[in-house]
Design an enzyme around this catalytic site. Sequence first.
Site, PDB file in Angstrom:
ATOM      1  N   ARG A 244      36.693 -56.379 -11.594  1.00 20.38           N
ATOM      2  CA  ARG A 244      38.011 -55.869 -11.168  1.00 20.38           C
ATOM      3  C   ARG A 244      38.061 -55.559  -9.685  1.00 20.38           C
ATOM      4  NH1 ARG A 244      41.172 -53.045 -15.369  1.00 20.38           N
ATOM      5  NH2 ARG A 244      41.024 -54.471 -17.116  1.00 20.38           N
TER       6      ARG A 244
ATOM      7  N   ARG B  94      43.872 -51.879  -8.349  1.00 22.15           N
ATOM      8  CA  ARG B  94      44.734 -50.822  -7.812  1.00 22.15           C
ATOM      9  C   ARG B  94      44.061 -49.833  -6.869  1.00 22.15           C
ATOM     10  NH1 ARG B  94      47.024 -49.444 -13.629  1.00 22.15           N
ATOM     11  NH2 ARG B  94      44.882 -50.132 -13.989  1.00 22.15           N
TER      12      ARG B  94
ATOM     13  N   ARG C 127      51.349 -56.303  -5.529  1.00 18.04           N
ATOM     14  CA  ARG C 127      51.827 -56.148  -6.900  1.00 18.04           C
ATOM     15  C   ARG C 127      53.293 -55.703  -6.891  1.00 18.04           C
ATOM     16  NH1 ARG C 127      52.134 -52.059 -10.631  1.00 18.04           N
ATOM     17  NH2 ARG C 127      51.279 -52.415 -12.718  1.00 18.04           N
TER      18      ARG C 127
ATOM     19  N   ASP D 256      44.146 -62.371 -16.156  1.00 22.10           N
ATOM     20  CA  ASP D 256      43.798 -61.407 -17.195  1.00 22.10           C
ATOM     21  C   ASP D 256      43.307 -62.166 -18.416  1.00 22.10           C
ATOM     22  OD1 ASP D 256      44.086 -58.345 -17.634  1.00 22.10           O
ATOM     23  OD2 ASP D 256      44.564 -59.286 -19.550  1.00 22.10           O
TER      24      ASP D 256
ATOM     25  N   TYR E  47      42.939 -57.365 -29.451  1.00 24.89           N
ATOM     26  CA  TYR E  47      44.296 -57.150 -28.927  1.00 24.89           C
ATOM     27  C   TYR E  47      45.334 -57.897 -29.765  1.00 24.89           C
ATOM     28  CZ  TYR E  47      42.168 -54.902 -24.902  1.00 24.89           C
ATOM     29  OH  TYR E  47      41.465 -54.033 -24.101  1.00 24.89           O
TER      30      TYR E  47
HETATM   31  O1  CP3 Z   1      37.635 -58.735 -12.082  1.00 25.33           O
HETATM   32  C1  CP3 Z   1      38.651 -59.076 -11.457  1.00 25.33           C
HETATM   33  O2  CP3 Z   1      38.955 -58.597 -10.332  1.00 25.33           O
HETATM   34  C2  CP3 Z   1      39.547 -60.167 -12.031  1.00 25.33           C
HETATM   35  C3  CP3 Z   1      40.703 -59.750 -12.712  1.00 25.33           C
HETATM   36  C4  CP3 Z   1      40.653 -59.182 -14.112  1.00 25.33           C
HETATM   37  C5  CP3 Z   1      41.687 -58.339 -14.595  1.00 25.33           C
HETATM   38  N1  CP3 Z   1      41.472 -58.096 -15.917  1.00 25.33           N
HETATM   39  C6  CP3 Z   1      42.820 -57.847 -13.790  1.00 25.33           C
HETATM   40  C7  CP3 Z   1      43.596 -56.709 -14.286  1.00 25.33           C
HETATM   41  C8  CP3 Z   1      39.763 -59.379 -15.165  1.00 25.33           C
HETATM   42  C9  CP3 Z   1      38.451 -60.150 -15.193  1.00 25.33           C
HETATM   43  C10 CP3 Z   1      40.304 -58.704 -16.301  1.00 25.33           C
HETATM   44  C11 CP3 Z   1      39.673 -58.720 -17.628  1.00 25.33           C
HETATM   45  C12 CP3 Z   1      40.219 -57.894 -18.711  1.00 25.33           C
HETATM   46  N2  CP3 Z   1      41.517 -57.603 -18.986  1.00 25.33           N
HETATM   47  C13 CP3 Z   1      39.425 -57.317 -19.738  1.00 25.33           C
HETATM   48  C14 CP3 Z   1      37.932 -57.499 -19.884  1.00 25.33           C
HETATM   49  C15 CP3 Z   1      37.169 -56.671 -18.941  1.00 25.33           C
HETATM   50  C16 CP3 Z   1      37.303 -55.209 -19.134  1.00 25.33           C
HETATM   51  O3  CP3 Z   1      37.871 -54.555 -18.242  1.00 25.33           O
HETATM   52  O4  CP3 Z   1      36.833 -54.694 -20.172  1.00 25.33           O
HETATM   53  C17 CP3 Z   1      40.288 -56.628 -20.609  1.00 25.33           C
HETATM   54  C18 CP3 Z   1      39.884 -55.852 -21.826  1.00 25.33           C
HETATM   55  C19 CP3 Z   1      41.613 -56.830 -20.138  1.00 25.33           C
HETATM   56  C20 CP3 Z   1      42.889 -56.355 -20.749  1.00 25.33           C
HETATM   57  C21 CP3 Z   1      43.625 -55.461 -19.851  1.00 25.33           C
HETATM   58  N3  CP3 Z   1      44.270 -55.877 -18.700  1.00 25.33           N
HETATM   59  C22 CP3 Z   1      43.801 -54.081 -19.963  1.00 25.33           C
HETATM   60  C23 CP3 Z   1      43.238 -53.222 -21.088  1.00 25.33           C
HETATM   61  C24 CP3 Z   1      44.564 -53.669 -18.867  1.00 25.33           C
HETATM   62  C25 CP3 Z   1      45.118 -52.301 -18.595  1.00 25.33           C
HETATM   63  C26 CP3 Z   1      44.037 -51.420 -18.075  1.00 25.33           C
HETATM   64  C27 CP3 Z   1      44.420 -50.822 -16.758  1.00 25.33           C
HETATM   65  O5  CP3 Z   1      43.519 -50.708 -15.919  1.00 25.33           O
HETATM   66  O6  CP3 Z   1      45.597 -50.471 -16.589  1.00 25.33           O
HETATM   67  C28 CP3 Z   1      44.804 -54.796 -18.054  1.00 25.33           C
HETATM   68  C29 CP3 Z   1      45.543 -54.835 -16.786  1.00 25.33           C
HETATM   69  C30 CP3 Z   1      44.815 -55.353 -15.586  1.00 25.33           C
HETATM   70  N4  CP3 Z   1      44.053 -56.494 -15.562  1.00 25.33           N
HETATM   71  C31 CP3 Z   1      44.839 -54.788 -14.287  1.00 25.33           C
HETATM   72  C32 CP3 Z   1      44.086 -55.645 -13.457  1.00 25.33           C
HETATM   73  C33 CP3 Z   1      43.860 -55.525 -11.965  1.00 25.33           C
HETATM   74  C34 CP3 Z   1      45.615 -53.558 -13.864  1.00 25.33           C
HETATM   75  C35 CP3 Z   1      47.042 -53.979 -13.901  1.00 25.33           C
HETATM   76  C36 CP3 Z   1      47.922 -53.418 -12.859  1.00 25.33           C
HETATM   77  O7  CP3 Z   1      47.867 -53.821 -11.672  1.00 25.33           O
HETATM   78  O8  CP3 Z   1      48.758 -52.600 -13.263  1.00 25.33           O
END
Ligand code: CP3
Length: 355
Positions: free
Chosen positions: A27, A31, A40, A77, A154
């Site tokens: 990640r 943010r 964003r 994602d 999910y």
């Molecule tokens: O690593 C990176 O920088 C690449 C981008 C990436 C994102 N999600 C961006 C993201 C990757 C590799 C993921 C994987 C992901 N997404 C996983 C597996 C890894 C982990 O974290 O366990 C999972 C379970 C998800 C599903 C997901 N997406 C969730 C549960 C959430 C909400 C959590 C949160 O932090 O709010 C997301 C949203 C998400 N995916 C964000 C980002 C940068 C935050 C979204 C935002 O900008 O509001």
Amino acid sequence: MSRPKNDTFLRALLKEPTEYTPLWLMRQAGRYLPEYCETRKRAGDFLKLCKSPALACEVTLQPLARYDLDAAILFSDILTVPDAMGLGLYFAEGEGPRFERPLREEWAINNLSAPDSYEHLGYVMDAVGEIRRALDNSVPLIGFSGSPYTLACYMVEGQGSSDFRHIKGMLYNRPDLLHRILSVTADAVTSYLNAQIDSGAQAVMIFDTWGGSLSHAAYREFSLAYMQRIVAGLQKEKDGQRIPCIVFTKNGGLWLEQIAAIGCDAVGLDWTVDIGEARRRVGDQVALQGNLDPNVLFAAPEIVAAEARKVLDSFGPGNTGHVFNLGHGISQFTPPESVTALVEAVHGHSRLLRK
Ligand code: CP3
């Protein structure tokens, strides 16, 4: 095509010697970076950001402009795949991901099919191509997907969950239905990752965030077996270069030997395991990626550096086989300066260890 100018990350995964331990952060575009929040906002919301190749490319590059990281990761994602399968992904502001049509009925499960990656996830392939052009062979680009079990969590729950009662109910009541979901999803993930490789991803990672919530027996049957099937179906080379594959099961510390045996090049570690112990357990079979507790980044810079050195010291001597990372994604509340301290400590200390 030649390897990137900085190919330390690829060499460490392939267990070729490196001058220092490479690092990137799960990640890393997120943010905690004000410039990410700005882009964003311009995109409107998170999904629009993922679906715009130009903006996804822009945020992918942001952490690399700030820090001396050794790899870029595609900004997207894991839930784009079930979205392409027709479940209707949306993000309720401040509440995380949701599906409009959770997958619970037998008829819906029977109707599930793997999407065409180019037709339904073309925006991801376009982003991969655009990022590769923008990187201009400076560092490698990592592609990724969720594991079938994590995606199924999910898809069946319809959102994040703390007890997974719907999917676990299905696992014990109707394992045939869950196997059908996992099988279709494994096919979808295999073709999705191969399409990313074809479009320019130079390594791939499978995120199994929820496999660690399964019982010992269920982990092998419902998560690991499907990741093994994906790894076996991945394209291993592109333009004469090997494409390494990393498998990461969060809370998977009990099963490292089993994960290492599925044919992947590297195993991702969360922060609950000692990386030196993990290395002794998996031997020479695979490289390791990890595993600093992301919450260390809330400490003072000198503590961040000391904790990073502990991970490197625990991994122990040798000049390859370790990619430094956090044990899970970086928190949105992380002070950006902590990452500067981390990168300097990892590069600096690992160079010293090689002398
Ligand atoms: O690593 C990176 O920088 C690449 C981008 C990436 C994102 N999600 C961006 C993201 C990757 C590799 C993921 C994987 C992901 N997404 C996983 C597996 C890894 C982990 O974290 O366990 C999972 C379970 C998800 C599903 C997901 N997406 C969730 C549960 C959430 C909400 C959590 C949160 O932090 O709010 C997301 C949203 C998400 N995916 C964000 C980002 C940068 C935050 C979204 C935002 O900008 O509001």
